[in-house]
Scaffold this motif. Structure first.
Motif, short mmCIF file in Angstrom:
data_model
loop_
_atom_site.label_atom_id
_atom_site.label_comp_id
_atom_site.label_asym_id
_atom_site.label_seq_id
_atom_site.Cartn_x
_atom_site.Cartn_y
_atom_site.Cartn_z
N LEU A 163 0.82 -1.21 0.00
CA LEU A 163 0.00 0.00 0.00
C LEU A 163 0.86 1.26 0.00
CD1 LEU A 163 -2.66 1.52 0.10
CD2 LEU A 163 -2.66 1.20 2.60
N PHE A 164 1.87 1.31 0.85
CA PHE A 164 2.71 2.51 0.92
C PHE A 164 3.48 2.72 -0.38
CE2 PHE A 164 1.38 2.55 5.14
CZ PHE A 164 1.92 3.60 5.87
N HIS A 165 3.96 1.62 -0.99
CA HIS A 165 4.60 1.75 -2.30
C HIS A 165 3.62 2.38 -3.29
CE1 HIS A 165 8.65 0.13 -2.41
NE2 HIS A 165 8.29 -0.95 -1.73
N ASP A 166 2.38 1.90 -3.29
CA ASP A 166 1.40 2.42 -4.24
C ASP A 166 1.10 3.89 -3.99
OD1 ASP A 166 -0.24 1.96 -6.53
OD2 ASP A 166 -2.01 1.90 -5.24
N VAL A 167 0.98 4.27 -2.72
CA VAL A 167 0.72 5.68 -2.39
C VAL A 167 1.90 6.54 -2.83
CG1 VAL A 167 0.41 7.34 -0.50
CG2 VAL A 167 -0.89 5.20 -0.51
N MET A 168 3.11 6.09 -2.57
CA MET A 168 4.29 6.89 -2.95
C MET A 168 4.48 6.94 -4.46
SD MET A 168 7.05 6.14 0.10
CE MET A 168 6.78 4.37 0.21
N ASP A 169 4.08 5.88 -5.16
CA ASP A 169 4.19 5.86 -6.62
C ASP A 169 3.06 6.63 -7.30
OD1 ASP A 169 6.47 4.30 -6.43
OD2 ASP A 169 5.42 2.41 -6.83
N ASN A 170 1.91 6.70 -6.63
CA ASN A 170 0.70 7.30 -7.22
C ASN A 170 0.01 8.22 -6.22
OD1 ASN A 170 0.66 5.50 -9.71
ND2 ASN A 170 0.60 3.98 -8.07
N PRO A 171 0.67 9.27 -5.73
CA PRO A 171 0.07 10.09 -4.67
C PRO A 171 -1.26 10.72 -5.07
CG PRO A 171 2.05 11.15 -5.56
CD PRO A 171 1.99 9.77 -6.14
N ASP A 172 -1.41 11.10 -6.33
CA ASP A 172 -2.66 11.73 -6.78
C ASP A 172 -3.84 10.77 -6.64
OD1 ASP A 172 -1.26 14.04 -7.38
OD2 ASP A 172 -1.09 13.56 -9.52
N LYS A 173 -3.62 9.50 -6.87
CA LYS A 173 -4.67 8.48 -6.76
C LYS A 173 -5.28 8.46 -5.36
CE LYS A 173 -4.86 3.38 -6.80
NZ LYS A 173 -4.08 2.17 -7.12
N TYR A 174 -4.49 8.83 -4.36
CA TYR A 174 -4.94 8.79 -2.96
C TYR A 174 -5.20 10.18 -2.39
CZ TYR A 174 -3.58 3.92 -3.21
OH TYR A 174 -3.49 2.60 -3.56
N GLY A 175 -5.17 11.19 -3.24
CA GLY A 175 -5.46 12.55 -2.79
C GLY A 175 -4.28 13.28 -2.17
N PHE A 176 -3.08 12.80 -2.43
CA PHE A 176 -1.88 13.48 -1.96
C PHE A 176 -1.22 14.17 -3.15
CE2 PHE A 176 -2.09 9.86 1.07
CZ PHE A 176 -2.18 10.58 2.25
N GLY A 177 -0.37 15.12 -2.86
CA GLY A 177 0.40 15.76 -3.91
C GLY A 177 1.88 15.54 -3.65
N ALA A 178 2.68 15.90 -4.62
CA ALA A 178 4.13 15.79 -4.45
C ALA A 178 4.62 16.98 -3.65
CB ALA A 178 4.81 15.75 -5.81
N GLU A 179 5.63 16.75 -2.80
CA GLU A 179 6.26 17.85 -2.07
C GLU A 179 7.01 18.72 -3.06
OE1 GLU A 179 8.71 16.04 0.94
OE2 GLU A 179 7.05 15.99 2.35
N LYS A 180 7.27 19.94 -2.66
CA LYS A 180 8.04 20.85 -3.50
C LYS A 180 9.36 20.20 -3.87
CE LYS A 180 5.92 24.89 -1.52
NZ LYS A 180 6.04 25.99 -0.59
N GLY A 181 9.72 20.28 -5.11
CA GLY A 181 10.97 19.68 -5.58
C GLY A 181 10.81 18.21 -5.94
N GLY A 182 9.58 17.64 -5.75
CA GLY A 182 9.33 16.26 -6.12
C GLY A 182 10.07 15.24 -5.29
#
Length: 155
Positions: free
Chosen positions: A101-120
């Motif tokens: 699950l954490f791999h999926d969230v980190m690979d696809n943050p938009d899918k879970y309603g998260f965004g990338a931190e500044k600088g990606g």
């Protein structure tokens, strides 16, 4: 008069701090204590167990713990769960993968309603302190664990 027996689900999620604060060669001792606790729950009448493995903390921004340590922990958990289930055939033992699950969230943050931190360099709003999930992430874990449980076959 009939008796109704309700079996509650016993959920255990430990190991993130164990992996971060001790050496991998001590994991076997930690896992022995972990399953002694599961044995105590079983002896007290528990029969339904959901064990949650550890996420890939080595991927969390700023962490210097190798993922192989977390992989070692998860393998010991799988082996211990199999032994526990064999020794206690009346038990239902399941493992939910926080790792996946954490791999999926980190690979696809938009899918879970998260965004990338500044600088990606990471996932914004994902962790409270660089190690522990936010309430939002806990809600995602609960939802995904619920989906996982609904997919399990009853005995």
């Amino acid at each position: 008069m009939s008796t109704i027996l309700v079996q509650l689900l016993k959920v255990t999620w430990v190991g993130i701090n164990d992996c971060a604060l001790t050496r991998a060669d001590r994991f076997v001792a930690s896992m022995k204590i972990y399953f002694e606790a599961q044995d105590a729950i079983y002896s007290a009448g528990g029969r339904n167990f959901l064990l949650i493995n550890v996420p890939p903390v080595g991927r969390f921004r700023g962490k210097n713990v190798p993922n192989k340590d977390y992989e070692t922990w998860n393998k010991l958990l799988e082996d211990g769960a199999a032994s526990f289930a064999t020794a206690n055939p009346e038990a239902t033992v399941m493992i939910f993968s926080a790792w996946d699950l954490f791999h999926d969230v980190m690979d696809n943050p938009d899918k879970y309603g998260f965004g990338a931190e500044k600088g990606g360099s990471g996932v914004s709003g994902f962790l409270v302190d660089g190690l522990h999930p936010t309430s939002k992430m806990h809600n995602i874990i609960a939802r995904e664990a619920s989906i996982f449980l609904r997919g399990q076959s009853p005995i």
